[in-house]
Design an enzyme around this catalytic site. Structure first.
Site, PDB file in Angstrom:
ATOM      1  N   LYS A 102       0.857  -1.316  -0.120  1.00 31.52           N
ATOM      2  CA  LYS A 102       0.201   0.170   0.045  1.00 31.52           C
ATOM      3  C   LYS A 102       1.096   1.223  -0.192  1.00 31.52           C
ATOM      4  O   LYS A 102       0.378   2.233  -0.642  1.00 31.52           O
ATOM      5  CB  LYS A 102      -1.058  -0.003   1.351  1.00 31.52           C
ATOM      6  CG  LYS A 102      -2.181  -1.113   1.016  1.00 31.52           C
ATOM      7  CD  LYS A 102      -3.272  -0.698   1.798  1.00 31.52           C
ATOM      8  CE  LYS A 102      -4.290  -2.001   1.390  1.00 31.52           C
ATOM      9  NZ  LYS A 102      -5.740  -1.954   2.107  1.00 31.52           N
ATOM     10  N   LYS A 160      -5.652 -11.461  -6.565  1.00 34.48           N
ATOM     11  CA  LYS A 160      -6.856 -11.509  -5.656  1.00 34.48           C
ATOM     12  C   LYS A 160      -7.647 -10.553  -6.338  1.00 34.48           C
ATOM     13  O   LYS A 160      -7.444  -9.622  -6.688  1.00 34.48           O
ATOM     14  CB  LYS A 160      -6.423 -11.455  -4.198  1.00 34.48           C
ATOM     15  CG  LYS A 160      -6.360 -10.332  -3.871  1.00 34.48           C
ATOM     16  CD  LYS A 160      -6.455 -10.157  -2.289  1.00 34.48           C
ATOM     17  CE  LYS A 160      -6.659  -8.533  -1.820  1.00 34.48           C
ATOM     18  NZ  LYS A 160      -7.139  -8.173  -0.455  1.00 34.48           N
ATOM     19  N   LYS A 217     -10.796  -4.372  -4.121  1.00 35.77           N
ATOM     20  CA  LYS A 217     -11.267  -3.125  -4.801  1.00 35.77           C
ATOM     21  C   LYS A 217     -10.246  -2.127  -5.241  1.00 35.77           C
ATOM     22  O   LYS A 217     -10.231  -1.439  -6.151  1.00 35.77           O
ATOM     23  CB  LYS A 217     -12.105  -2.455  -3.419  1.00 35.77           C
ATOM     24  CG  LYS A 217     -11.425  -2.021  -2.325  1.00 35.77           C
ATOM     25  CD  LYS A 217     -11.885  -1.480  -1.335  1.00 35.77           C
ATOM     26  CE  LYS A 217     -11.404  -1.400  -0.145  1.00 35.77           C
ATOM     27  NZ  LYS A 217     -11.535  -2.568   0.828  1.00 35.77           N
TER      28      LYS A 217
HETATM   29  P1  ATP Z   1      -7.944  -3.659  -0.581  1.00 32.40           P
HETATM   30  O1  ATP Z   1      -8.192  -3.394  -1.860  1.00 32.40           O
HETATM   31  O2  ATP Z   1      -7.616  -2.458   0.149  1.00 32.40           O
HETATM   32  O3  ATP Z   1      -6.925  -4.844  -0.742  1.00 32.40           O
HETATM   33  P2  ATP Z   1      -9.891  -5.473   0.075  1.00 32.40           P
HETATM   34  O4  ATP Z   1     -10.297  -5.709  -1.264  1.00 32.40           O
HETATM   35  O5  ATP Z   1      -8.812  -6.646   0.250  1.00 32.40           O
HETATM   36  O6  ATP Z   1      -9.170  -4.130   0.018  1.00 32.40           O
HETATM   37  P3  ATP Z   1     -10.436  -5.208   2.754  1.00 32.40           P
HETATM   38  O7  ATP Z   1     -11.546  -4.378   3.552  1.00 32.40           O
HETATM   39  O8  ATP Z   1      -9.292  -4.953   3.091  1.00 32.40           O
HETATM   40  O9  ATP Z   1     -10.843  -5.486   1.258  1.00 32.40           O
HETATM   41  O10 ATP Z   1     -11.005  -6.659   3.191  1.00 32.40           O
HETATM   42  C1  ATP Z   1     -12.194  -7.159   4.018  1.00 32.40           C
HETATM   43  C2  ATP Z   1     -11.937  -8.892   4.480  1.00 32.40           C
HETATM   44  O11 ATP Z   1     -12.109  -9.446   3.034  1.00 32.40           O
HETATM   45  C3  ATP Z   1     -10.521  -9.004   4.880  1.00 32.40           C
HETATM   46  O12 ATP Z   1     -10.965 -10.181   5.862  1.00 32.40           O
HETATM   47  C4  ATP Z   1      -9.888  -9.705   3.520  1.00 32.40           C
HETATM   48  O13 ATP Z   1      -9.232 -10.845   4.068  1.00 32.40           O
HETATM   49  C5  ATP Z   1     -10.961 -10.199   2.797  1.00 32.40           C
HETATM   50  N1  ATP Z   1     -10.730 -10.312   1.371  1.00 32.40           N
HETATM   51  C6  ATP Z   1     -10.543  -9.393   0.592  1.00 32.40           C
HETATM   52  N2  ATP Z   1     -10.299  -9.711  -0.628  1.00 32.40           N
HETATM   53  C7  ATP Z   1     -10.320 -11.059  -0.653  1.00 32.40           C
HETATM   54  C8  ATP Z   1     -10.331 -12.028  -1.437  1.00 32.40           C
HETATM   55  N3  ATP Z   1     -10.150 -11.639  -2.930  1.00 32.40           N
HETATM   56  N4  ATP Z   1     -10.456 -13.165  -1.219  1.00 32.40           N
HETATM   57  C9  ATP Z   1     -10.771 -13.697   0.096  1.00 32.40           C
HETATM   58  N5  ATP Z   1     -10.812 -12.713   0.774  1.00 32.40           N
HETATM   59  C10 ATP Z   1     -10.527 -11.360   0.749  1.00 32.40           C
END
Ligand code: ATP
Ligand code: LTN
Length: 337
Positions: free
Chosen positions: A116, A199, A202
Site C-alpha cells: 500500500k 486476488k 477493490k
Molecule cells: P484492498 O483493495 O485495500 O486490498 P480488500 O478488497 O482486500 O481491500 P478489505 O476491506 O481489506 O478489502 O478486506 C475485508 C476482508 O475481506 C478481509 O478479511 C480480507 O481478508 C477479505 N478479502 C478481501 N479480498 C479477498 C479475496 N479476494 N479473497 C478472500 N478474501 C478477501
C-alpha cells in the site's frame, strides 16, 4: 451472564461503496455463520480507512453503507455485536500501548504496508498506514478474541497479533488471549475474474474482474459470463493449470453448497459457457435480494445509527475492561475519581 462461547472478532474497512465478492466469500460469510456458535464482535474499521486519504462526506456515507451491507448479508444485532471502530475510543488507546511494544523492524516487514505504501508513492505514505497493523492488533486483543475470521491476505497481521500478545503477557503477566486466524481454505483467496493470478480486490482488480455486490445484477451477470478461463475445454478443479476455472468452481460451490466434485460431475462434457451461464444466474439470485436489503437499511438511517450505538455500548463494556487491565499492568497511574 457472561458468555461461555468462544469469541470471534473481525473488521472491514469502509473504503469503497460496495463490498466485493472476495470480501463476502473470504470473510463476511464466515462472520454470519459464526454468530450462531460464537460470541461475535464485528466492526466497520473507519480508523483504519483514514490511513489513506478519504473524503469526509464519503467516509461517513461509506461507514453507514458498510454497516447496511453487513446486516443485509445476515448479521443479526441480536446474535452479534456490530459497531463502528471509532465509537469505541479504547481501540486508539490500546493501539498506543501496542505501538510502544512493537518493533520498528517487525512493523516494516508487513507486506500489506509495503504494497500500500508503494501505491502512495515514495515517502508519501502516512505514519498511520505504517502503524495500521498495530491498530488491528489492538482491535483483536481488546476483545480477548479466540479466533479472527479473515481472508488469507490478513494472516500476517494475525501472526503479529499473536506475537505482541505473547510479548505483553510475558513481560507484564497474563493479560491477553492469543488469537488464531480463522481462514477457510476454499475461500481464503478469491481471484480476479479477468486475471486469476491476482486476488479480487477493490484497489488492484481490473474493473471487469471485480464483482461488486451492489452492482446492477445485469453487470454482474455480464462479468461472470466474460470471466477468463483457458484454452482447454475440461471443467476441472486444478488451481495450478486452470486457475480461472478453479476460481469459478470455488465461487459456485460456496454459493450453492454443492461440492466441487459434484460440480465437476455435473459439468462433465459441457462447455465453459454452460458453467458461466449457470454461475451468472446463481450470482444474480444472490446479489438481487442483497441489494434490496442493503437499500432498506440505508432508507432508515436513524434505526441504523441507533443499532450501531447499541453495538458500541456493548463493545465498550468489554473493551474498557481489557484496556484498564493493560494500563494497570504497564504501570500507568490510575486517575483518581
Ligand atoms: P484492498 O483493495 O485495500 O486490498 P480488500 O478488497 O482486500 O481491500 P478489505 O476491506 O481489506 O478489502 O478486506 C475485508 C476482508 O475481506 C478481509 O478479511 C480480507 O481478508 C477479505 N478479502 C478481501 N479480498 C479477498 C479475496 N479476494 N479473497 C478472500 N478474501 C478477501
Ligand atoms: N486489516 C483488515 C481489517 C481489520 C481487521 C481488524 C480484521 C481491521 N481490524 C481486526 C480482523 C480483525 C483488512 O484490511 N481487511
Amino acid at each position: 451472564m457472561p458468555s461461555t462461547r468462544p469469541r470471534v472478532l473481525s473488521g472491514i474497512q469502509p473504503t469503497a461503496g460496495s463490498f466485493h465478492l472476495g470480501n463476502y466469500l473470504g470473510a463476511v460469510r464466515q462472520w454470519v455463520a459464526l454468530q450462531e456458535s460464537h460470541d461475535a464482535f464485528y466492526m466497520v474499521v473507519d480508523l483504519h480507512a483514514i490511513t489513506v486519504p478519504q473524503d469526509p462526506a464519503e467516509l461517513r456515507a461509506n461507514t453507514r453503507l458498510a454497516a447496511a451491507q453487513l446486516l443485509a448479508a445476515g448479521l443479526d444485532p441480536e446474535r452479534c455485536t456490530l459497531f463502528v471502530q471509532s465509537h469505541v475510543p479504547e481501540h486508539a488507546q490500546l493501539a498506543w500501548i501496542m505501538n510502544c511494544l512493537a518493533g520498528f523492524g517487525e512493523a516494516s516487514r508487513m507486506t500489506q504496508f509495503k504494497d500500500k505504501s508503494a501505491k502512495q508513492g515514495a515517502g508519501n505514505a502516512t505514519v498511520g498506514l505504517f502503524t495500521y497493523p498495530i491498530l488491528q492488533v489492538a482491535d483483536i486483543l481488546l476483545y480477548q478474541a479466540n479466533e479472527v475470521p479473515v481472508g488469507e491476505d490478513q494472516r500476517q497481521h494475525i501472526e503479529l497479533t499473536r506475537d505482541l500478545a505473547d510479548r505483553f503477557n510475558g513481560r507484564f503477566g497474563e493479560t491477553f488471549t492469543v488469537p488464531a486466524p480463522y481462514i477457510l481454505k476454499e475461500t481464503a483467496k478469491i481471484y480476479d475474474l479477468q486475471d486469476p493470478s491476482i486476488k479480487m480486490s477493490k484497489s488492484a482488480s481490473t474493473p471487469k474482474g471485480l464483482i461488486n455486490l451492489l452492482d446492477d445484477p445485469k453487470t454482474t451477470a455480464k462479468k461472470v459470463k466474460s470471466a477468463v478461463t483457458d484454452t482447454d475445454t475440461v471443467i476441472k478443479y486444478d488451481t495450478e493449470n486452470k486457475p480461472g476455472v478453479s476460481n469459478l468452481l470455488s465461487i459456485y460451490s460456496t454459493l450453492t453448497g454443492k461440492t466441487i466434485a459434484d460440480l465437476e460431475a455435473e459439468y462433465e462434457g459441457k462447455m465453459y459457457g454452460a458453467l458461466k451461464t449457470d454461475l451468472a444466474e446463481v450470482m444474480v439470485e444472490f446479489v438481487t435480494p442483497f441489494r434490496t436489503r442493503t437499500q432498506q437499511y440505508l432508507d432508515d438511517p436513524e434505526t441504523l445509527d441507533s443499532l450501531l450505538a447499541k453495538g458500541a455500548e456493548k463493545a465498550r463494556a468489554v473493551a474498557a475492561e481489557t484496556l484498564a487491565a493493560a494500563y494497570d499492568r504497564v504501570g500507568l497511574l490510575p486517575a483518581k475519581h
